[in-house]
Design an enzyme around this catalytic site. Structure first.
Site, PDB file in Angstrom:
ATOM      1  N   ARG A 148       0.848  -1.191   0.000  1.00 23.05           N
ATOM      2  CA  ARG A 148       0.000   0.000   0.000  1.00 23.05           C
ATOM      3  C   ARG A 148       0.889   1.249   0.000  1.00 23.05           C
ATOM      4  O   ARG A 148       1.989   1.236   0.561  1.00 23.05           O
ATOM      5  CB  ARG A 148      -0.914   0.032   1.228  1.00 23.05           C
ATOM      6  CG  ARG A 148      -1.924  -1.096   1.318  1.00 23.05           C
ATOM      7  CD  ARG A 148      -2.779  -0.924   2.571  1.00 23.05           C
ATOM      8  NE  ARG A 148      -3.777  -1.983   2.728  1.00 23.05           N
ATOM      9  CZ  ARG A 148      -3.598  -3.079   3.454  1.00 23.05           C
ATOM     10  NH1 ARG A 148      -2.443  -3.263   4.079  1.00 23.05           N
ATOM     11  NH2 ARG A 148      -4.554  -3.996   3.551  1.00 23.05           N
ATOM     12  N   LYS A 190      -2.512  -2.434   8.120  1.00 24.42           N
ATOM     13  CA  LYS A 190      -3.639  -1.917   8.894  1.00 24.42           C
ATOM     14  C   LYS A 190      -3.727  -2.640  10.235  1.00 24.42           C
ATOM     15  O   LYS A 190      -3.515  -3.847  10.314  1.00 24.42           O
ATOM     16  CB  LYS A 190      -4.938  -2.103   8.110  1.00 24.42           C
ATOM     17  CG  LYS A 190      -5.019  -1.231   6.862  1.00 24.42           C
ATOM     18  CD  LYS A 190      -6.362  -1.398   6.168  1.00 24.42           C
ATOM     19  CE  LYS A 190      -6.466  -0.480   4.956  1.00 24.42           C
ATOM     20  NZ  LYS A 190      -7.764  -0.613   4.267  1.00 24.42           N
ATOM     21  N   HIS A 198      -2.557   2.626  -5.934  1.00 28.68           N
ATOM     22  CA  HIS A 198      -3.255   1.399  -5.555  1.00 28.68           C
ATOM     23  C   HIS A 198      -3.449   0.461  -6.741  1.00 28.68           C
ATOM     24  O   HIS A 198      -3.617  -0.756  -6.555  1.00 28.68           O
ATOM     25  CB  HIS A 198      -4.608   1.741  -4.938  1.00 28.68           C
ATOM     26  CG  HIS A 198      -4.990   0.837  -3.809  1.00 28.68           C
ATOM     27  ND1 HIS A 198      -4.297   0.777  -2.615  1.00 28.68           N
ATOM     28  CD2 HIS A 198      -5.993  -0.086  -3.687  1.00 28.68           C
ATOM     29  CE1 HIS A 198      -4.853  -0.119  -1.826  1.00 28.68           C
ATOM     30  NE2 HIS A 198      -5.885  -0.658  -2.445  1.00 28.68           N
ATOM     31  N   ARG A 231      -0.962  -2.234  -6.805  1.00 31.85           N
ATOM     32  CA  ARG A 231      -1.326  -3.299  -5.858  1.00 31.85           C
ATOM     33  C   ARG A 231      -2.345  -4.244  -6.486  1.00 31.85           C
ATOM     34  O   ARG A 231      -2.210  -5.463  -6.398  1.00 31.85           O
ATOM     35  CB  ARG A 231      -1.891  -2.649  -4.589  1.00 31.85           C
ATOM     36  CG  ARG A 231      -2.349  -3.600  -3.501  1.00 31.85           C
ATOM     37  CD  ARG A 231      -2.730  -2.784  -2.271  1.00 31.85           C
ATOM     38  NE  ARG A 231      -3.445  -3.536  -1.261  1.00 31.85           N
ATOM     39  CZ  ARG A 231      -2.878  -4.273  -0.309  1.00 31.85           C
ATOM     40  NH1 ARG A 231      -1.558  -4.387  -0.276  1.00 31.85           N
ATOM     41  NH2 ARG A 231      -3.603  -4.904   0.600  1.00 31.85           N
ATOM     42  N   HIS A 234      -4.328  -8.800   3.898  1.00 29.88           N
ATOM     43  CA  HIS A 234      -5.775  -8.758   4.114  1.00 29.88           C
ATOM     44  C   HIS A 234      -6.135  -9.567   5.358  1.00 29.88           C
ATOM     45  O   HIS A 234      -5.633 -10.672   5.548  1.00 29.88           O
ATOM     46  CB  HIS A 234      -6.521  -9.341   2.910  1.00 29.88           C
ATOM     47  CG  HIS A 234      -6.552  -8.429   1.736  1.00 29.88           C
ATOM     48  ND1 HIS A 234      -6.852  -8.849   0.453  1.00 29.88           N
ATOM     49  CD2 HIS A 234      -6.334  -7.085   1.632  1.00 29.88           C
ATOM     50  CE1 HIS A 234      -6.804  -7.825  -0.372  1.00 29.88           C
ATOM     51  NE2 HIS A 234      -6.494  -6.750   0.323  1.00 29.88           N
ATOM     52  N   TYR A 239     -10.463 -10.300  -6.308  1.00 29.29           N
ATOM     53  CA  TYR A 239      -9.594 -10.499  -7.469  1.00 29.29           C
ATOM     54  C   TYR A 239      -9.995 -11.710  -8.296  1.00 29.29           C
ATOM     55  O   TYR A 239      -9.605 -11.821  -9.458  1.00 29.29           O
ATOM     56  CB  TYR A 239      -8.128 -10.610  -7.020  1.00 29.29           C
ATOM     57  CG  TYR A 239      -7.630  -9.338  -6.396  1.00 29.29           C
ATOM     58  CD1 TYR A 239      -7.359  -8.212  -7.174  1.00 29.29           C
ATOM     59  CD2 TYR A 239      -7.478  -9.232  -5.018  1.00 29.29           C
ATOM     60  CE1 TYR A 239      -6.936  -7.029  -6.600  1.00 29.29           C
ATOM     61  CE2 TYR A 239      -7.048  -8.050  -4.437  1.00 29.29           C
ATOM     62  CZ  TYR A 239      -6.785  -6.953  -5.234  1.00 29.29           C
ATOM     63  OH  TYR A 239      -6.384  -5.778  -4.660  1.00 29.29           O
TER      64      TYR A 239
END
Length: 306
Positions: free
Chosen positions: A155, A179, A248, A251, A274, A283
């Protein structure tokens, strides 16, 4: 009853120091709670009813995109759950509300591989044809940034916050804090990418040591995401690429390419950082559309004349 502003501040402090949420999430919570308080019109927090919440939820759906509305509702649900847990309210008004709505599936936008190649070639050309040391240094830094974005699917916020000790070029590994302060270790499997990063680190060694961030600007301060966005726009224009490219999208392209190469989706989930496989599964929709395109344009049946 406690002052509402005090309750908000205590809740944000709880999220920051006990739940260890990142700054972006904390800022989103602050915005969401402030908007909700403005709609309360001085109604005490203990007097918030399911009807009030349902009215506010309807307001969110009318004024925001489904994904944004969903996030704001989730912020409120977490807040009221906390109030009930801390006995600030007797009963959570969300307990009598069922919030269900369909969020449209928006396929991630990817960059055609030929375009990525053209984009990178343009930056390398800028480095090789630079007329001044300043121009060359800047191109060396820009190459390292883009190569890392595409090589790891990192990211933009993670890239800009990399510390010097997070990048081990001898082992070819990068420690990424994602995150929720989740750590993941990524390997750089391409020698040319490692070479680009090594050249950058050597060129900017004094600025890196001073700033302690791995990616820095010419003034020795850490690189901002806005600088990266401007950089991408600059090279897109130089390469006459009409597609609007964002950080992004590198990514998304990274993840989609691995999926199309039959890499197990759980490996991709781990590499992207994730928390849930459901997020990574977006995806698979891209891969399915790619398969459809292949069967439509490449299958020999299209050439039959019957």
């Amino acid at each position: 009853m406690n002052n509402l502003q005090t309750i908000f501040e205590e809740y944000i402090a709880f999220c920051q120091y006990q739940k260890r949420l990142d700054q972006k999430t904390l800022n989103a919570y602050k915005t969401d709670l402030k908007q909700f308080s403005q709609r309360l019109h001085s109604v005490p927090i203990e007097n918030v009813t399911p009807n009030i919440l349902e009215s506010y939820i309807a307001h969110l759906h009318q004024n925001y995109k489904p994904k944004t509305a969903k996030r704001k509702i989730a912020s409120l649900k977490a807040f009221f759950h906390h109030l009930e847990y801390r006995d600030i309210i007797d009963r959570n008004p969300f307990s009598k509300i069922q919030v269900k709505f369909r969020e449209p599936v928006i396929l991630p936008k990817t960059i055609p591989l030929r375009t990525v190649e053209t984009f990178l070639a343009t930056i390398y050309r800028q480095r090789n044809c630079a007329k001044t040391p300043y121009q060359r240094r800047k191109a060396v830094r820009d190459i390292a940034v883009i190569e890392l974005l595409f090589a790891t699917g990192i990211r933009i916020s993670e890239l800009c916050s990399l510390n010097v000790n997070d990048v081990n070029l001898q082992d070819g590994t990068i420690l990424i804090y994602g995150k929720g302060s989740k750590e993941r270790c990524m390997h750089i499997g391409n020698d040319k990418v490692l070479s680009a990063l090594s050249e950058y680190k050597q060129e900017y060694s004094s600025e890196i040591q001073k700033c302690k961030h791995f990616f820095v600007n010419q003034s020795g301060r850490f690189l901002s995401d806005q600088t990266v966005r401007r950089m991408i726009n600059k090279y897109s224009n130089l390469a006459t690429i009409e597609l609007h490219i964002t950080p992004h999208m590198f990514r998304h392209t990274f993840a989609t390419c691995l999926l199309e190469a039959d890499v197990d989706i759980r490996y991709i989930q781990e590499m992207l950082g994730h928390s849930s496989i459901n997020i990574t599964e977006i995806y698979t929709h891209v891969a399915m559309s790619k398969k459809k395109d292949i069967l439509t344009t490449k299958h020999p049946r299209k050439d039959f004349e019957i």
